[in-house]
Scaffold this motif. Structure first.
Motif, mmCIF file in Angstrom:
data_model
loop_
_atom_site.group_PDB
_atom_site.id
_atom_site.type_symbol
_atom_site.label_atom_id
_atom_site.label_comp_id
_atom_site.label_asym_id
_atom_site.label_seq_id
_atom_site.Cartn_x
_atom_site.Cartn_y
_atom_site.Cartn_z
ATOM 1 N N SER A 100 13.399 -57.611 57.604
ATOM 2 C CA SER A 100 13.251 -57.837 56.169
ATOM 3 C C SER A 100 11.989 -57.095 55.713
ATOM 4 C CB SER A 100 13.111 -59.328 55.872
ATOM 5 O OG SER A 100 11.891 -59.817 56.418
ATOM 6 N N HIS A 101 11.841 -56.912 54.394
ATOM 7 C CA HIS A 101 10.627 -56.272 53.869
ATOM 8 C C HIS A 101 9.379 -57.040 54.283
ATOM 9 C CE1 HIS A 101 12.583 -53.215 51.702
ATOM 10 N NE2 HIS A 101 12.541 -53.690 50.465
ATOM 11 N N ALA A 102 9.432 -58.371 54.166
ATOM 12 C CA ALA A 102 8.246 -59.172 54.492
ATOM 13 C C ALA A 102 7.838 -58.930 55.938
ATOM 14 C CB ALA A 102 8.529 -60.654 54.255
ATOM 15 N N GLU B 100 16.563 -53.678 62.639
ATOM 16 C CA GLU B 100 16.566 -54.041 61.222
ATOM 17 C C GLU B 100 15.724 -55.287 60.970
ATOM 18 O OE1 GLU B 100 20.490 -54.414 59.649
ATOM 19 O OE2 GLU B 100 19.772 -54.733 57.604
ATOM 20 N N SER C 96 14.158 -51.905 56.643
ATOM 21 C CA SER C 96 14.448 -53.212 56.052
ATOM 22 C C SER C 96 15.355 -53.140 54.814
ATOM 23 C CB SER C 96 13.147 -53.954 55.708
ATOM 24 O OG SER C 96 12.202 -53.122 55.084
#
Lengths: 287, 255
Positions: free
Chosen positions: A103-105, A101, A72
């Motif tokens: 996101s962090h969340a 890929e 991420s």
């Protein structure tokens, strides 16, 4: 059930070509010594899962261990690019690499779902974000109660989770302190696990009642590797080697220079090399 | 000749955007510099949150990474990363997200993913990290970045994080996002705020000595200017002193 072993034994027993590996640690407690052993044993075709590939996966990708990376945020924090990750994606060197890929969340929720035994994670995210277009593993679900559309991603259940922790008890329980990231979730969600630790103690009598502990019956292999997170850090033992993170930029920039550095420092090295990164005194003074 | 640099002007102006009542989710780099400067000057009660799980952190030096030990040691508490994104960010407890960008368009949409095509990128950038959800879950978004025609572009190569979408009420209508979105852009030349109707970034103050022509030359879209154009207040001596001391401590700490 927790088994104490050497790093060579643990990696030989747990990590197979083509496995999905989650070597976690959010900036803190990154299991570098274990990654070096995976490279020395020449594993290939790995799917490397990590929120932040960091130097650890830059090295493994550059050495040809990976066929796929799930991440991420793929930079050298505060410094710039991960040159080996970029070279693999942009120029297919040393081999083509697939990218998933997030996101962090999304990844944090996916690890949480993996630990919870759920097939997927649901969260309010990715709205208006173009990753939805390029990553088929990002879908939408509708809340059956409110009608709100939410993002869904598959749970992360790695073949092997590899993490570094401060302490193991003699019984094989594991204690994490400081920035605990997604380590607990990665281990609970994985089929097999390797935990490297700074020290082995009789018990955790001096820890608080809410300490982050993984019981011995959730753990695979435990290996005593003092300094094993360097150039990352172990809270209470040694600081992040920020100077090395800056040096890595030059080391990794050039293919030949990178391979030469890896040959000298990793391929000819051993787990015992990491001990020198740990100061003799175990309690660092607070600034 | 002024006694401060454009970068110092930018950081001080960005810091002033935060108040002591804010709970700020901090991006690494320029946002972190601005947020900590605010905490060290006019907003000592400002709550800073980093995505590594550190809540209410008060670092003495700027962290190189988002998870330096300094952040954890000086924090009120440190929570696991899933909890950080679920309870604290998604739960709507953050008033301001402070972000940087590699590419930005006039509606505050951000690209930090690729230059060129996603599947065959010219330059592979680090990616979104926490930004896609910071952009939609925080009460509002401040952006701080140096401006040039390469960074402030007409069209993004990739939309990593949502701003005002195609402008107007697109953010709410097409994506169901009810938070305010990008409300301020602070650069080394000026401050921009979205037009109330179109949501296109409009210059609302010029930094001392900066001309409209300079802004136009360094903006990839057709620069818009508000009717009234005040000068951004210059940095105070105590702000410059705090900023320079912070940077000096940081340099020493990171070798």
């Amino acid at each position: 059930m927790a088994e104490f072993s050497t790093l060579e034994e643990a990696v030989a027993a747990c990590v197979r070509d083509g496995d999905a590996l989650a070597m976690e640690g959010f900036t803190h407690l990154i299991p570098h010594a274990a990654a070096h052993e995976v490279m020395r044993q020449g594993r290939t075709g790995l799917t490397l899962i990590r929120m932040t590939p960091d130097i650890i996966y830059d090295q493994m990708i550059g050495m040809g261990c990976a066929s796929r990376v799930v991440f991420s945020w793929g930079g050298n924090p505060g410094v710039g690019s991960l040159h080996r990750l970029r070279d693999a994606i942009e120029q297919s060197w040393p081999n083509p690499i697939g990218v998933e890929e997030h996101s962090h969340a999304a990844m944090a929720n996916a690890y949480d779902a993996g630990a919870a035994g759920l097939p997927c994670a649901v969260f309010r995210g990715y709205r208006g974000a173009e990753l939805v277009r390029v990553n088929p593993n990002i879908k939408a679900v509708v809340c059956p109660f409110s009608g709100e559309e939410l993002a869904a991603v598959p749970a992360i259940n790695a073949d092997v989770a590899v993490v570094h922790a401060q302490k193991a008890s003699k019984k094989g329980d594991i204690l994490f302190e400081g920035i605990v990231g997604v380590q607990k979730e990665a281990v609970l969600g994985a089929k097999r696990s390797i935990i490297t630790v700074e020290e082995i103690v009789d018990d955790f009598a001096d820890s608080g009642p809410n300490a982050v502990i993984l019981p011995h019956w959730t753990i695979g292999h435990i290996v005593h590797v003092p300094g094993g997170a360097h150039p990352s850090y172990a809270h209470g033992y040694y600081d992040r080697d920020n100077a090395f993170y800056k040096e890595w930029d030059a080391i990794a920039k050039d293919r030949d220079g990178f391979r030469a550095w890896m040959e000298e420092h990793v391929m000819q090295g051993s787990a015992e090399d990491f001990a020198r990164h740990r100061p003799k005194r175990t309690k660092r003074k607070r600034r | 000749m002024s006694d401060y640099t454009p970068n110092e002007m930018m950081s001080v102006t960005a810091a002033r955007a935060l108040s002591g009542n804010d709970v700020c989710f901090v991006g690494i780099g320029l946002p972190s510099e601005a947020a900590n400067l605010a905490r060290l000057t006019h907003a000592p009660d400002l709550t800073l949150i980093y995505e590594s799980g550190t809540l209410g952190t008060q670092p003495k030096v700027l962290p190189l990474s988002i998870g330096d030990g300094e952040l954890c040691e000086t924090a009120l508490t440190t929570v696991p990363v899933p909890e950080m994104f679920r309870y604290w960010l998604q739960g709507g407890r953050v008033t301001v997200g402070f972000l940087g960008a590699a590419q930005l368009d006039c509606f505050g949409n951000i690209n930090t993913t690729v230059i060129g095509d996603y599947d065959a990128p010219k330059v592979r950038l680090p990616g979104g990290g926490g930004a896609p959800e910071i952009a939609i879950s925080c009460g509002e978004i401040f952006i701080v970045m140096r401006q040039s025609k390469r960074s402030l572009v007409e069209r993004l190569d990739f939309v990593t994080s949502l701003g005002h979408g195609m402008g107007g009420n697109d953010r709410a209508e097409r994506f169901g996002v009810t938070t305010k979105g990008p409300s301020r852009l602070i650069t080394d030349l000026c401050v921009m705020e979205p037009d109330p109707e179109t949501k296109a970034f409009t210059v609302t103050s010029l930094h001392p000595g900066v001309t409209r022509e300079q802004v136009i030359e360094n903006t990839g879209w057709e620069a818009l200017f508000a009717d009234e154009m005040p000068e951004t207040p210059a940095p105070l001596a105590k702000e410059l002193k705090a900023l320079r001391a912070l940077k000096k401590r940081t340099e020493k700490a990171h070798g």
